[in-house]
Design a protein around this motif. Structure first.
Motif, PDB file in Angstrom:
ATOM      1  N   LEU A  67      -5.161  -1.497  -4.683  1.00  0.00           N
ATOM      2  CA  LEU A  67      -4.131  -2.360  -5.223  1.00  0.00           C
ATOM      3  C   LEU A  67      -3.274  -3.557  -4.682  1.00  0.00           C
ATOM      4  O   LEU A  67      -3.227  -4.976  -4.840  1.00  0.00           O
ATOM      5  N   ALA A  68      -3.606  -2.709  -3.319  1.00  0.00           N
ATOM      6  CA  ALA A  68      -2.893  -3.502  -2.171  1.00  0.00           C
ATOM      7  C   ALA A  68      -3.911  -4.770  -1.207  1.00  0.00           C
ATOM      8  O   ALA A  68      -3.008  -6.093  -0.721  1.00  0.00           O
ATOM      9  N   GLY A  69      -5.286  -4.607  -1.887  1.00  0.00           N
ATOM     10  CA  GLY A  69      -5.862  -5.842  -1.492  1.00  0.00           C
ATOM     11  C   GLY A  69      -6.304  -6.650  -2.458  1.00  0.00           C
ATOM     12  O   GLY A  69      -6.670  -8.025  -2.450  1.00  0.00           O
ATOM     13  N   TYR A  87       0.814  -1.686   0.156  1.00  0.00           N
ATOM     14  CA  TYR A  87       0.066   0.042  -0.029  1.00  0.00           C
ATOM     15  C   TYR A  87       0.193   1.333   0.216  1.00  0.00           C
ATOM     16  O   TYR A  87       0.733   1.798  -1.096  1.00  0.00           O
ATOM     17  N   PHE A  88       1.771   1.702   1.176  1.00  0.00           N
ATOM     18  CA  PHE A  88       2.878   2.908   1.345  1.00  0.00           C
ATOM     19  C   PHE A  88       3.688   2.968  -0.497  1.00  0.00           C
ATOM     20  O   PHE A  88       3.838   3.931  -0.516  1.00  0.00           O
ATOM     21  N   ASP A  89       4.260   1.358  -0.189  1.00  0.00           N
ATOM     22  CA  ASP A  89       5.101   1.376  -1.539  1.00  0.00           C
ATOM     23  C   ASP A  89       4.177   2.397  -3.213  1.00  0.00           C
ATOM     24  O   ASP A  89       4.736   3.030  -3.704  1.00  0.00           O
ATOM     25  N   TRP A  90       3.480   1.949  -3.504  1.00  0.00           N
ATOM     26  CA  TRP A  90       2.291   2.791  -3.673  1.00  0.00           C
ATOM     27  C   TRP A  90       2.100   4.322  -4.053  1.00  0.00           C
ATOM     28  O   TRP A  90       1.302   4.600  -4.666  1.00  0.00           O
ATOM     29  N   PHE A 124       3.842  -9.548 -10.260  1.00  0.00           N
ATOM     30  CA  PHE A 124       4.535  -8.742 -11.296  1.00  0.00           C
ATOM     31  C   PHE A 124       2.921  -7.866 -12.117  1.00  0.00           C
ATOM     32  O   PHE A 124       2.801  -6.840 -12.511  1.00  0.00           O
ATOM     33  N   LEU A 125       1.497  -8.488 -11.793  1.00  0.00           N
ATOM     34  CA  LEU A 125       0.492  -7.661 -12.035  1.00  0.00           C
ATOM     35  C   LEU A 125       0.609  -6.071 -10.458  1.00  0.00           C
ATOM     36  O   LEU A 125       0.098  -5.328 -11.029  1.00  0.00           O
ATOM     37  N   VAL A 126       0.506  -7.044  -9.483  1.00  0.00           N
ATOM     38  CA  VAL A 126       0.326  -5.644  -8.364  1.00  0.00           C
ATOM     39  C   VAL A 126       1.577  -5.159  -8.454  1.00  0.00           C
ATOM     40  O   VAL A 126       1.279  -4.110  -7.851  1.00  0.00           O
ATOM     41  N   TRP A 127       2.491  -5.233  -8.671  1.00  0.00           N
ATOM     42  CA  TRP A 127       4.197  -4.492  -8.051  1.00  0.00           C
ATOM     43  C   TRP A 127       5.003  -4.630  -9.431  1.00  0.00           C
ATOM     44  O   TRP A 127       5.507  -3.311 -10.280  1.00  0.00           O
ATOM     45  N   TYR A 128       5.428  -5.721  -9.970  1.00  0.00           N
ATOM     46  CA  TYR A 128       6.541  -5.070 -10.799  1.00  0.00           C
ATOM     47  C   TYR A 128       6.362  -5.071 -12.025  1.00  0.00           C
ATOM     48  O   TYR A 128       7.119  -3.798 -12.751  1.00  0.00           O
TER      49      TYR A 128
END
Length: 324
Positions: free
Chosen positions: A138-140, A94-97, A169-173
């Motif tokens: 997104l984090a959820g 969450y906080f990264d996003w 990969f879908l949520v972050w990278y």
């Protein structure tokens, strides 16, 4: 993609018996704590000197708040219980996003300042909705498949199955990789635009030249923040790609990731302190003088308010010496 089950990182899931796991944990907690302290200092400076009165400075303040909160999951270290582990993974995502979102807003605002000479201040409320709410969604997503859990020496999206690797990969990278490329291209493009503007709009009007210089100085500082984000994101992305397609995980890459991942707030603070104005204002005597000035100002406002209030007991009013 390789199965992480045979990798040395799996030893970090159940214990810190491997010295490398213990080293990674210590490094993440240390640099997370360092970034927490420096981010707090940056927020303190913005509030103390009332930099938040300006929209561009408020954007930096919001990024600093996100970066400050982003250090919390890193400072948690190794979390043994399942609930705490899922919480750490969610908070990290969450906080990264939120940091990514505010970096994008800062970049968009700088772009508009250059192209149209106006800011996005009128959309500030919308930016808050986007930058704080959408990352929560997104984090959820990994919760749908119960994908948060132990992932080596920390908690994040587990890499035990193909689905979990796809979620990473879908949520972050994946999105971050695209954002890094887009920001890099945009910064290069804007640099070219600025050079063309400087050649096309040269004038002998001192006021116009001074205004142009001040605007470019402000925008140049703003564009340093996405540049910092790009540089910090490179190593984690390289590490994840290496882990996905190589049998043995590189300890050096994971160590560098453990150092750089929590350092956005720290590097932003160092960047913020590099301007000539801030180099002067971060000196201890400047900070102390500003604190004294704020204290005197608050006391004076309190005294004036009490003096103007009807029915105020004069005995309760501070004397001249007390007001100072």
């Amino acid at each position: 993609m390789k199965d992480m089950a045979s990798d040395w990182l799996t030893k970090c899931v159940n214990s810190d018996s491997d010295s490398r796991c213990e080293t990674l944990n210590i490094v993440r907690v240390f640099f997370g704590s360092l970034s927490f302290v420096l981010s707090s200092f940056m927020i303190f400076l913005i509030v103390l000197y009332k930099k938040y009165m300006f929209f561009s400075q408020r954007l930096i303040l919001y990024l600093s708040l996100a970066a400050l909160a982003d250090t919390i999951p890193y400072m948690m270290g190794t979390v043994p219980n399942a609930f705490g582990c899922k919480a750490q993974g969610y908070l990290m995502t969450y906080f990264d996003w939120t940091c990514v979102a505010w970096v994008c807003v800062i970049t968009a605002n700088g772009y508009r300042l250059i192209k149209e000479d106006i800011s996005y201040e009128s959309s500030e409320s919308l930016f808050h909705l986007i930058c704080w709410f959408i990352p929560a969604l997104l984090a959820g997503i990994p919760f749908i498949w119960d994908a948060y859990g132990h992932s080596g020496p920390w908690c994040w999206i587990k890499g035990e199955t193909t689905l979990q690797n796809v979620l990473r990969f879908l949520v972050w990278y994946g999105p971050v990789f695209v954002i890094v490329l887009a920001l890099s291209a945009l910064l290069i493009h804007l640099r070219i635009v600025v050079k063309r503007q400087n050649r096309s709009y040269e004038s002998y009007n001192p006021e116009q030249e001074n205004a142009k210089t001040v605007r470019w100085r402000e925008v140049r500082i703003l564009f340093m923040y996405p540049l910092v984000f790009i540089l910090i994101s490179i190593i984690p992305v390289i590490t994840r790609i290496h882990m996905a397609f190589n049998k043995d995980t590189s300890f050096v890459l994971v160590l560098l990731t453990s150092i750089t991942a929590p350092m956005l707030g720290a590097v932003n603070t160092l960047l913020y302190s590099c301007t000539p104005e801030m180099r002067q204002q971060i000196k201890p005597y400047s900070i102390w003088n500003e604190i004294r000035h704020r204290k005197r100002q608050t006391l004076a406002e309190t005294y004036n308010f009490a003096e103007e209030s009807p029915g105020c007991d004069e005995a309760l009013l501070p004397g001249p010496a007390e007001a100072i």
